[in-house]
Motif scaffolding. Structure first.
Motif, PDB file in Angstrom:
ATOM      1  N   ALA A 173      41.721  94.723  42.191  1.00 60.92           N
ATOM      2  CA  ALA A 173      43.149  94.818  42.901  1.00 60.92           C
ATOM      3  C   ALA A 173      42.788  95.170  44.331  1.00 60.92           C
ATOM      4  O   ALA A 173      41.974  95.989  44.779  1.00 60.92           O
ATOM      5  N   PRO A 174      43.450  94.250  45.354  1.00 61.69           N
ATOM      6  CA  PRO A 174      43.199  94.377  46.814  1.00 61.69           C
ATOM      7  C   PRO A 174      44.199  95.623  47.093  1.00 61.69           C
ATOM      8  O   PRO A 174      45.046  96.062  46.450  1.00 61.69           O
ATOM      9  N   ALA A 175      43.971  96.279  48.370  1.00 56.72           N
ATOM     10  CA  ALA A 175      44.537  97.419  48.737  1.00 56.72           C
ATOM     11  C   ALA A 175      45.881  96.894  49.316  1.00 56.72           C
ATOM     12  O   ALA A 175      46.197  95.628  49.679  1.00 56.72           O
ATOM     13  N   LYS A 176      46.946  97.579  49.042  1.00 57.08           N
ATOM     14  CA  LYS A 176      48.348  97.456  49.129  1.00 57.08           C
ATOM     15  C   LYS A 176      48.571  97.262  50.624  1.00 57.08           C
ATOM     16  O   LYS A 176      49.396  96.350  50.988  1.00 57.08           O
ATOM     17  N   TRP A 177      47.911  97.830  51.677  1.00 56.39           N
ATOM     18  CA  TRP A 177      48.213  97.863  52.818  1.00 56.39           C
ATOM     19  C   TRP A 177      47.576  96.464  53.628  1.00 56.39           C
ATOM     20  O   TRP A 177      48.264  95.992  54.452  1.00 56.39           O
ATOM     21  N   ARG A 178      46.481  96.085  52.837  1.00 56.72           N
ATOM     22  CA  ARG A 178      46.078  94.737  53.317  1.00 56.72           C
ATOM     23  C   ARG A 178      46.968  93.495  52.795  1.00 56.72           C
ATOM     24  O   ARG A 178      46.997  92.582  53.731  1.00 56.72           O
ATOM     25  N   VAL A 179      47.451  93.490  51.596  1.00 52.98           N
ATOM     26  CA  VAL A 179      48.585  92.682  51.091  1.00 52.98           C
ATOM     27  C   VAL A 179      49.586  92.471  51.993  1.00 52.98           C
ATOM     28  O   VAL A 179      49.834  91.497  52.759  1.00 52.98           O
ATOM     29  N   THR A 180      50.215  93.758  52.402  1.00 52.31           N
ATOM     30  CA  THR A 180      51.463  93.793  53.357  1.00 52.31           C
ATOM     31  C   THR A 180      51.279  93.305  54.839  1.00 52.31           C
ATOM     32  O   THR A 180      51.610  92.391  55.083  1.00 52.31           O
ATOM     33  N   ALA A 181      49.990  93.848  55.202  1.00 53.34           N
ATOM     34  CA  ALA A 181      49.523  93.325  56.520  1.00 53.34           C
ATOM     35  C   ALA A 181      49.299  92.005  56.768  1.00 53.34           C
ATOM     36  O   ALA A 181      49.632  91.388  57.832  1.00 53.34           O
ATOM     37  N   SER A 182      48.671  91.590  55.799  1.00 54.26           N
ATOM     38  CA  SER A 182      48.089  90.207  55.836  1.00 54.26           C
ATOM     39  C   SER A 182      49.489  89.158  55.895  1.00 54.26           C
ATOM     40  O   SER A 182      49.627  88.162  56.537  1.00 54.26           O
ATOM     41  N   GLY A 183      50.481  89.410  55.011  1.00 51.55           N
ATOM     42  CA  GLY A 183      51.752  88.610  55.116  1.00 51.55           C
ATOM     43  C   GLY A 183      52.286  88.717  56.444  1.00 51.55           C
ATOM     44  O   GLY A 183      52.953  87.742  56.900  1.00 51.55           O
ATOM     45  N   ILE A 184      52.803  89.960  56.874  1.00 48.19           N
ATOM     46  CA  ILE A 184      53.292  90.275  58.090  1.00 48.19           C
ATOM     47  C   ILE A 184      52.638  89.667  59.410  1.00 48.19           C
ATOM     48  O   ILE A 184      53.300  88.822  60.204  1.00 48.19           O
ATOM     49  N   LEU A 185      51.376  89.632  59.292  1.00 50.66           N
ATOM     50  CA  LEU A 185      50.448  89.163  60.373  1.00 50.66           C
ATOM     51  C   LEU A 185      50.390  87.580  60.419  1.00 50.66           C
ATOM     52  O   LEU A 185      50.498  86.847  61.427  1.00 50.66           O
ATOM     53  N   GLY A 186      50.599  86.870  59.022  1.00 52.42           N
ATOM     54  CA  GLY A 186      50.701  85.695  59.160  1.00 52.42           C
ATOM     55  C   GLY A 186      51.936  85.208  59.453  1.00 52.42           C
ATOM     56  O   GLY A 186      52.025  83.959  60.395  1.00 52.42           O
ATOM     57  N   ILE A 187      52.943  85.513  59.381  1.00 53.24           N
ATOM     58  CA  ILE A 187      54.663  85.394  59.945  1.00 53.24           C
ATOM     59  C   ILE A 187      54.182  85.336  61.503  1.00 53.24           C
ATOM     60  O   ILE A 187      54.748  84.513  62.353  1.00 53.24           O
ATOM     61  N   ILE A 188      53.801  86.459  62.081  1.00 57.52           N
ATOM     62  CA  ILE A 188      53.755  86.848  63.519  1.00 57.52           C
ATOM     63  C   ILE A 188      52.791  85.704  64.182  1.00 57.52           C
ATOM     64  O   ILE A 188      53.093  85.361  65.037  1.00 57.52           O
ATOM     65  N   LEU A 189      51.785  85.359  63.513  1.00 59.13           N
ATOM     66  CA  LEU A 189      50.605  84.573  63.961  1.00 59.13           C
ATOM     67  C   LEU A 189      51.348  83.133  64.091  1.00 59.13           C
ATOM     68  O   LEU A 189      51.237  82.283  64.981  1.00 59.13           O
ATOM     69  N   GLY A 190      52.167  82.801  62.908  1.00 61.77           N
ATOM     70  CA  GLY A 190      52.969  81.369  63.048  1.00 61.77           C
ATOM     71  C   GLY A 190      53.835  81.348  64.242  1.00 61.77           C
ATOM     72  O   GLY A 190      53.813  80.225  64.886  1.00 61.77           O
ATOM     73  N   LEU A 191      54.678  82.274  64.499  1.00 60.51           N
ATOM     74  CA  LEU A 191      55.441  82.509  65.527  1.00 60.51           C
ATOM     75  C   LEU A 191      54.952  82.243  66.759  1.00 60.51           C
ATOM     76  O   LEU A 191      55.266  81.610  67.918  1.00 60.51           O
ATOM     77  N   SER A 192      53.905  83.216  66.925  1.00 60.34           N
ATOM     78  CA  SER A 192      52.970  82.973  68.233  1.00 60.34           C
ATOM     79  C   SER A 192      52.179  81.639  68.435  1.00 60.34           C
ATOM     80  O   SER A 192      52.383  81.262  69.523  1.00 60.34           O
ATOM     81  N   ALA A 193      52.095  80.879  67.489  1.00 60.04           N
ATOM     82  CA  ALA A 193      51.262  79.809  67.561  1.00 60.04           C
ATOM     83  C   ALA A 193      52.389  78.680  68.162  1.00 60.04           C
ATOM     84  O   ALA A 193      52.200  77.979  68.924  1.00 60.04           O
ATOM     85  N   LEU A 194      53.597  78.656  67.539  1.00 60.10           N
ATOM     86  CA  LEU A 194      54.564  78.009  67.890  1.00 60.10           C
ATOM     87  C   LEU A 194      55.047  78.287  69.432  1.00 60.10           C
ATOM     88  O   LEU A 194      55.069  77.251  70.251  1.00 60.10           O
ATOM     89  N   GLY A 195      54.951  79.501  69.774  1.00 60.13           N
ATOM     90  CA  GLY A 195      55.124  79.721  71.246  1.00 60.13           C
ATOM     91  C   GLY A 195      54.087  79.308  72.361  1.00 60.13           C
ATOM     92  O   GLY A 195      54.331  78.713  73.060  1.00 60.13           O
ATOM     93  N   MET A 196      52.856  79.171  71.611  1.00 57.67           N
ATOM     94  CA  MET A 196      51.841  78.840  72.415  1.00 57.67           C
ATOM     95  C   MET A 196      51.992  77.127  72.596  1.00 57.67           C
ATOM     96  O   MET A 196      51.818  76.789  73.796  1.00 57.67           O
ATOM     97  N   VAL A 197      52.386  76.521  71.557  1.00 55.32           N
ATOM     98  CA  VAL A 197      52.598  75.093  71.834  1.00 55.32           C
ATOM     99  C   VAL A 197      53.622  74.737  72.693  1.00 55.32           C
ATOM    100  O   VAL A 197      53.553  73.962  73.864  1.00 55.32           O
ATOM    101  N   VAL A 198      54.873  75.414  72.684  1.00 54.39           N
ATOM    102  CA  VAL A 198      56.096  75.377  73.664  1.00 54.39           C
ATOM    103  C   VAL A 198      55.290  75.551  74.925  1.00 54.39           C
ATOM    104  O   VAL A 198      55.605  74.637  76.022  1.00 54.39           O
ATOM    105  N   ILE A 199      54.806  76.716  75.269  1.00 54.66           N
ATOM    106  CA  ILE A 199      54.180  77.115  76.662  1.00 54.66           C
ATOM    107  C   ILE A 199      53.151  76.191  77.101  1.00 54.66           C
ATOM    108  O   ILE A 199      53.043  75.789  78.261  1.00 54.66           O
ATOM    109  N   ALA A 200      52.301  75.332  76.413  1.00 53.45           N
ATOM    110  CA  ALA A 200      51.491  74.628  76.729  1.00 53.45           C
ATOM    111  C   ALA A 200      52.173  73.072  77.307  1.00 53.45           C
ATOM    112  O   ALA A 200      51.832  72.760  78.099  1.00 53.45           O
ATOM    113  N   PHE A 201      53.416  73.105  76.447  1.00 46.54           N
ATOM    114  CA  PHE A 201      53.861  71.608  77.207  1.00 46.54           C
ATOM    115  C   PHE A 201      54.753  71.918  78.411  1.00 46.54           C
ATOM    116  O   PHE A 201      55.025  71.108  79.086  1.00 46.54           O
ATOM    117  N   MET A 202      54.917  73.200  78.471  1.00 49.66           N
ATOM    118  CA  MET A 202      55.708  73.713  79.572  1.00 49.66           C
ATOM    119  C   MET A 202      54.893  73.908  80.987  1.00 49.66           C
ATOM    120  O   MET A 202      55.251  73.920  82.077  1.00 49.66           O
TER     121      MET A 202
END
Length: 171
Positions: A74-103
């Protein structure tokens, strides 16, 4: 040349950004059968045995072996929760990076470093969970693909801005 770098950045972003949004559902599908109340009780049981001086590695008791196996898998609950949240934040940040790169903004340098760093943290945090019947790839493997593709995308965003600056300086 800058167009080629931007195309590579977009392709890498589509892979890494898409997977970073999907890693939460992958982890959730693998951990839906894990009862963290049972895990907490197993930790208490093992702590009690350690206080009593029981050697957990040499014991032949099947209950103790089953409890240790549950804790091992069993993985630690905090790792499960943190990975999911960080994945979403990472996806949004990467989208922002692409937009800023085009700007063609200087902020792309900092954002690209932040995206690559967050991808590395996600890879370190992602739990390695055994596959179920329909659960897909291991979250650790998905996080590695995210890391590689978003590092490539970040590098391309960084290089794209550098090429833009060199072009504007030479003109």
């Amino acid at each position: 040349m800058r167009i080629l770098v931007l195309i590579i950045m977009i392709i890498a972003f589509l892979i890494g950004g898409g997977l970073s949004f999907l890693i939460k559902s992958n982890i959730d599908s693998r951990t839906k059968n894990i009862d963290y109340n049972e895990i907490a009780a197993a930790h208490k049981f093992i702590a009690k045995l350690k206080k009593e001086g029981v050697d957990l590695e040499k014991t032949e008791d099947s209950e103790i072996k089953n409890t240790l196996e549950i804790l091992k898998n069993a993985p630690a609950k905090w790792r499960v929760t943190a990975s999911g949240i960080l994945g979403i934040i990472l996806g949004l940040s990467a989208l922002g990076m692409v937009v800023i790169a085009f700007m063609k903004k200087e902020l792309v340098k900092k954002v690209s470093i932040a995206v690559a760093s967050m991808a590395a943290v996600l890879w370190l945090l992602a739990p390695s969970i055994k596959a179920g019947m329909l659960s897909g790839s291991d979250p650790k493997t998905i996080a590695l693909v995210i890391l590689v593709s978003l590092v490539i995308s970040s590098a391309c965003a960084f290089v794209s801005y550098t090429m833009h600056i060199k072009k504007s300086v030479t003109n």
